[in-house]
Design an enzyme around this catalytic site. Structure first.
Site, short mmCIF file in Angstrom:
data_model
loop_
_atom_site.label_atom_id
_atom_site.label_comp_id
_atom_site.label_asym_id
_atom_site.label_seq_id
_atom_site.Cartn_x
_atom_site.Cartn_y
_atom_site.Cartn_z
N GLY A 230 -0.52 8.82 -15.27
CA GLY A 230 -0.38 7.61 -16.06
C GLY A 230 -0.71 6.38 -15.24
O GLY A 230 -0.94 6.46 -14.03
N PHE A 232 0.53 2.27 -14.56
CA PHE A 232 1.66 1.38 -14.81
C PHE A 232 1.29 0.13 -15.61
O PHE A 232 2.14 -0.68 -15.93
CB PHE A 232 2.38 0.99 -13.51
N ARG A 247 6.05 -0.77 -2.91
CA ARG A 247 4.81 -1.40 -2.46
C ARG A 247 3.75 -1.41 -3.56
O ARG A 247 2.58 -1.10 -3.35
CB ARG A 247 4.28 -0.72 -1.21
N HIS A 250 3.23 -6.13 -4.64
CA HIS A 250 2.53 -7.02 -3.70
C HIS A 250 1.02 -6.93 -3.83
O HIS A 250 0.30 -7.75 -3.26
CB HIS A 250 3.00 -6.77 -2.26
#
Length: 340
Positions: A230, A232, A247, A250
């Site tokens: 998938g 995000f 992480r 950022h």
């Protein structure tokens, strides 16, 4: 006539010079890794000629490299002029459990240097440095270059060593952990191994999800873990007790980061925790590591490292409340927020 300020000026010049040679230092460490120096010296102390012969390099040139590595504290030399690894140098071995060798290799990649070479023009016109240098985003660049992606992935995995401390900072006992953008599964592997009654779900792009399946196969077989392909930026599977973004934010500007957070919020229940693992920049006491990574994000992506107040505002705009910020190794932080 000598200026009364001259001693202070001289000390400042010395400190500035140490900063200016940073690129040469990094390249020298990179050369040691490329030549396999640490793997050679793990067998025992060797004199310079033996090292040169084993690595197939010119003895005089190698002597100069070894001298610099001594000055940096990476190798030591005994009274018989034999070289061995210091504790820092041990981290360059390929078989060290906390090896940073692959991170050194990543930081030596030419596409990093090419992007950084566009820093001044980008600061003037606002264009993204990596795109300016390569004509595409870093994600598109890596997506079409499997060899570069492999080096990037192995380097990022090294940079994730701080996750080993995560179960000591947050209680995952009995929880289903949803790792959004979980890469090769390093973080979830650490949690599931350290917390036997935890379970996990990992969501990652189709192109790289197979690496997570391989790493997490033991837990998948135990029905403690599921792996989903998938993105995000698309709706996420609902469920789970605690979501993790390690992480991820950022890499993106506020607009795109907000979209990621909103997708997380839509898949979560009110009151559920979201854990964000990033470097948090301090305006009051900025540190070289955190600010350097902030500049690196400027050069490589559209993202940034954020201050606590910037996280507070960003989270609030996506339906979360910032609860706490706790320190992790390597100047990383665990930012905990709860869904409103």
């Amino acid at each position: 006539m000598r200026s009364i300020d001259e001693p202070n000026v001289t000390a400042s010049q010395s400190e500035l010079l140490k900063l200016l040679i940073g690129g040469w230092v990094s390249s020298s460490i990179g050369a040691a890794v490329d030549l396999g120096l640490a793997d050679l010296l793990r067998r025992g102390a060797m004199d310079g000629e033996a090292v040169a012969a084993a690595m197939g390099v010119a003895p005089e040139s190698l002597t100069r490299l070894l001298r610099m590595l001594r000055a940096l504290g990476i190798v030591v030399r005994d009274d018989d002029r034999r070289y061995s690894l210091s504790p820092i140098g041990e981290l360059l071995r390929s078989d060290h459990p906390q090896s940073m060798r692959n991170l050194v290799r990543l930081y030596q990649e030419q596409y990093f240097a090419d992007a950084w070479s566009e820093l001044v023009p980008a600061l003037r016109d606002g264009e993204q440095p990596f795109t300016r240098a390569h004509g595409e985003t870093v994600f598109d660049y890596l997506g079409s270059r499997p060899d570069a992606l492999a080096v990037y992935g192995s380097g990022i995995a090294v940079g994730s060593m701080f996750v080993a401390d995560l179960p000591n900072v947050y209680d995952f006992g009995g929880k289903c952990v949803v790792d959004v953008g979980g890469g090769d599964g390093t973080l979830l592997d650490v949690i599931l191994s350290a917390v036997p009654d935890s379970t996990g779900r990992l969501i990652e792009r189709q192109a790289v999800v197979s690496a997570a399946v391989d790493r997490l196969q033991e837990y998948i077989a135990q029905q403690r873990c599921e792996v989903f392909a998938g993105n995000f930026f698309d709706p996420l599977p609902a469920g789970g007790d605690v979501a993790v973004l390690c992480r991820i934010l950022h890499n993106w500007d506020d607009e795109r980061a907000r979209a990621i957070l909103e997708n997380c919020r839509a898949a979560m229940r009110a009151g559920s925790p979201l854990l964000i693992i990033e470097r948090v920049v301090s305006d009051l006491r900025p540190t070289p590591v955190a600010t350097a990574f902030d500049m690196h994000m400027f050069v490589m992506t559209s993202g940034r490292e954020r201050t606590d107040e910037e996280y507070r505002r960003l989270l609030a705009s996506a339906g979360f409340e910032l609860v706490s910020i706790k320190g992790l190794p390597l100047e990383m932080s665990l930012v905990e927020a709860h869904a409103r």
